[in-house]
Scaffold this motif. Sequence first.
Motif, PDB file in Angstrom:
ATOM      1  N   LYS A 113       4.909 -25.805  44.166  1.00 57.20           N
ATOM      2  CA  LYS A 113       3.409 -25.991  43.389  1.00 57.20           C
ATOM      3  C   LYS A 113       2.775 -27.290  44.038  1.00 57.20           C
ATOM      4  O   LYS A 113       3.842 -28.280  44.302  1.00 57.20           O
ATOM      5  N   VAL A 114       1.773 -27.327  44.241  1.00 55.45           N
ATOM      6  CA  VAL A 114       1.166 -28.421  44.793  1.00 55.45           C
ATOM      7  C   VAL A 114       0.952 -29.462  43.314  1.00 55.45           C
ATOM      8  O   VAL A 114      -0.028 -29.084  42.498  1.00 55.45           O
ATOM      9  N   LEU A 115       1.479 -30.446  43.428  1.00 58.82           N
ATOM     10  CA  LEU A 115       1.089 -31.602  42.307  1.00 58.82           C
ATOM     11  C   LEU A 115       0.547 -32.933  42.861  1.00 58.82           C
ATOM     12  O   LEU A 115       0.491 -33.275  44.110  1.00 58.82           O
ATOM     13  N   PHE A 170      -1.381 -25.665  32.033  1.00 58.52           N
ATOM     14  CA  PHE A 170      -0.814 -26.414  33.428  1.00 58.52           C
ATOM     15  C   PHE A 170      -0.296 -25.776  34.487  1.00 58.52           C
ATOM     16  O   PHE A 170      -0.189 -26.194  35.637  1.00 58.52           O
ATOM     17  N   ASP A 171      -0.393 -24.223  34.155  1.00 60.71           N
ATOM     18  CA  ASP A 171       0.244 -23.408  35.408  1.00 60.71           C
ATOM     19  C   ASP A 171      -0.820 -23.146  36.490  1.00 60.71           C
ATOM     20  O   ASP A 171      -0.413 -22.617  37.524  1.00 60.71           O
ATOM     21  N   GLU A 172      -2.113 -23.606  35.919  1.00 60.01           N
ATOM     22  CA  GLU A 172      -3.095 -23.297  37.067  1.00 60.01           C
ATOM     23  C   GLU A 172      -2.835 -24.226  38.190  1.00 60.01           C
ATOM     24  O   GLU A 172      -2.574 -25.208  38.006  1.00 60.01           O
ATOM     25  N   GLY A 173      -3.125 -23.565  39.295  1.00 65.49           N
ATOM     26  CA  GLY A 173      -3.038 -24.336  40.253  1.00 65.49           C
ATOM     27  C   GLY A 173      -2.410 -23.633  41.968  1.00 65.49           C
ATOM     28  O   GLY A 173      -2.658 -22.424  41.872  1.00 65.49           O
ATOM     29  N   THR A 174      -2.207 -24.611  42.828  1.00 61.66           N
ATOM     30  CA  THR A 174      -1.899 -23.987  44.152  1.00 61.66           C
ATOM     31  C   THR A 174      -0.395 -23.851  44.366  1.00 61.66           C
ATOM     32  O   THR A 174       0.516 -24.673  43.922  1.00 61.66           O
ATOM     33  N   TYR A 175       0.017 -22.602  44.751  1.00 61.57           N
ATOM     34  CA  TYR A 175       1.461 -22.402  45.035  1.00 61.57           C
ATOM     35  C   TYR A 175       1.548 -22.125  46.355  1.00 61.57           C
ATOM     36  O   TYR A 175       1.063 -21.360  47.036  1.00 61.57           O
ATOM     37  N   TYR A 176       2.729 -22.529  46.945  1.00 62.72           N
ATOM     38  CA  TYR A 176       3.294 -22.081  48.203  1.00 62.72           C
ATOM     39  C   TYR A 176       4.849 -21.485  48.281  1.00 62.72           C
ATOM     40  O   TYR A 176       5.571 -21.573  47.247  1.00 62.72           O
ATOM     41  N   SER A 181      -5.278 -19.087  38.332  1.00 65.53           N
ATOM     42  CA  SER A 181      -6.222 -19.400  37.576  1.00 65.53           C
ATOM     43  C   SER A 181      -5.778 -18.956  36.184  1.00 65.53           C
ATOM     44  O   SER A 181      -5.315 -17.807  36.078  1.00 65.53           O
ATOM     45  N   VAL A 182      -5.950 -20.015  35.095  1.00 65.10           N
ATOM     46  CA  VAL A 182      -5.453 -19.490  33.782  1.00 65.10           C
ATOM     47  C   VAL A 182      -6.808 -19.294  33.064  1.00 65.10           C
ATOM     48  O   VAL A 182      -7.527 -20.462  32.951  1.00 65.10           O
ATOM     49  N   GLU A 183      -6.901 -18.471  32.276  1.00 64.99           N
ATOM     50  CA  GLU A 183      -8.290 -18.178  31.475  1.00 64.99           C
ATOM     51  C   GLU A 183      -7.814 -18.026  29.981  1.00 64.99           C
ATOM     52  O   GLU A 183      -6.541 -17.829  29.880  1.00 64.99           O
TER      53      GLU A 183
END
Length: 525
Positions: A56-58, A99-105, A124-126
């Motif tokens: 995950k991009v942090l 906090f799981d929302e984000g960019t994953y590789y 995206s977390v809604e």
Amino acid sequence: MGSWILIILVIMPGAWSGDWQVTFEDQCALKGSSVVIKCKYDYPFGNIVTSVLWSKVLLVSGIRKLSPLSSLPVPQDHFIYQGNYRGDCSLQVNDVQPFDEGTYYFSFVTTFNRWTSKTPTYLSVEELTTVVQPSTVEEGEKVRLTCVSGCPKPTHVRWFKDGKAVYNTDFVASRKDAGRYYCAVYGQEMVRSAPVPLNVQYPPEKVSLSVSPPGNILQGGAVTFHCRSDANPPVTQSGYRLYKDGQFISSGMSYTISEVQPSHSGHYYCQAWNNISWRGNDRINSTEVHLDVQCKSAYRPMNISISMDPQEVSEGSAVNLTCSSAANPAAYSYTWYKMTPYSSSDNSTMIEVGSGQVLSVLSMETLHIGAYICLVRNMWGEYSSPELLLNMKERQGGLQPVSILAGIGVSLLATLVIILLLFWRNRKNDADKKIVSDTKPTEVTEDPSYSLYANVHTFPSSPSIKSQRNSHFDAAAFYEDEVTYSTVSIKPRNSNLPHYIQQESRSTAGKSDESVIYATVVKSS
Ligand SMILES: *[C@@H]1O[C@H](CO)[C@@H](O)[C@H](O)[C@H]1NC(C)=O
Ligand SMILES: *[C@@H]1O[C@H](CO)[C@@H](O)[C@H](O)[C@H]1NC(C)=O
Ligand SMILES: *[C@@H]1O[C@H](CO)[C@@H](O)[C@H](O)[C@H]1NC(C)=O
Ligand SMILES: *[C@@H]1O[C@H](CO)[C@@H](O)[C@H](O)[C@H]1NC(C)=O
Ligand SMILES: *[C@@H]1O[C@H](CO)[C@@H](O)[C@H](O)[C@H]1NC(C)=O
């Protein structure tokens, strides 16, 4: 070697296009739900995958950094690799949080190479959002519940109010519908919206006025009125109003009179108002409270005394006992008691002998001798007078009380009695003219115990009175046995227990109906 490759090709036909690539799509997940990020990867023929990695991009101090999921501070089963080593790289995320929302590789390593996806996937977390429309209603108004999902995918939801299932999303509000509503994903009830309150307003109810201290209040004391009600919104200070006998007194929940006066006596009620009307009434009345302020000069019966008229009594004459007292408010009841001595001891018992301010003894007799008290009652209580001793003046010629009389010789007594008889009859005839009488001479009637007494009122019968009657029996029997004696026997219509004439009070004196008295002159042989 060639045959080994061939076997693979036969087992997985078309599994690989042969390019280095990873394919996945962006995902939207509801907070609290579980989501699977679908993922596929490919690599040239001949490679064998030795390891896979999701990162995950942090942002670490402003620098984007790729961190392996295993290094993130999350619960152990938060990320679960659902894929394998042959082309499926799906990732399951449990209990998705913001906090799981984000960019994953996704990256993988083969026997000949290592590869990281060129583009990332975005998670995206809604959330679910509950809309209560309107969120504040008056009782009787309509309410609609709507659940809005932040993710485009349609969501089947259920409804809850304060944890209990709700089946209608359109309803007419009553006060029991007030509460906190939320919607939840069907089958995944932990995936829910934040609760949203519904406020149902209603006019004041159970409006009540209390006064403290309760009961009779003495002039000069402090009195506090307190108005209460159940209302939504709650009644404010200015929403309460106090009235006395219909006149506005003050607004506010409480009202204190620090030095209360008799003029404050009256009927009080309060009104409550909270901007919600009920059947057209904006102000709701309480029940009434009665305030009764007593003058400070109010006091219990005091200085109670019994006076006797005339001061001296001889046998057969009439006597009035009058009970006087100072009381404010005035005494409203007087009760007369005679203290009857027991023959066996000195102890006395009280026999109620009448009521009213004046106790009249029509014709004095031995059995009337004794100590009398009156009890006086007003609103502060009942209090007793001191005892008054009623006694008989000794007769001329030394006629003694019964015990001494017994010792005197029969012949002497007979002579004396004959003389007395003449004297007696003259006097008695005069005295009894007041009473409507049947003076026809008759035989002694069935019960000689009632001779010499008259009564207008009926006594309450009680066992203790019987004992008095018995003692009289003895006295009468004595006279009959020993003496040639005439008596005036006055028999009331009600032959129960007549010994006294009572008068209610001075003001009602004379009401006694003397016509009910029957009198008989009995001449014993
Ligand atoms: C309540 O009072 C406010 C002003 O005090 C007013 O604007 C409002 O209309 C009132 N509501 C109702 C339901 O009477
Ligand atoms: C409250 O009491 C007043 C005075 O007695 C009366 O005029 C009014 O109608 C009452 N209101 C209600 C709602 O009963
Ligand atoms: C009771 O009697 C006393 C003494 O005579 C007197 O001072 C007092 O005022 C009387 N009390 C009342 C209440 O009349
Ligand atoms: C007793 O009182 C009654 C009524 O008050 C009166 O008629 C009667 O004459 C009084 N008797 C005596 C002895 O004072
Ligand atoms: C008489 O009164 C005394 C004291 O009041 C008491 O001790 C005694 O038991 C009483 N006797 C009888 C027979 O009631």
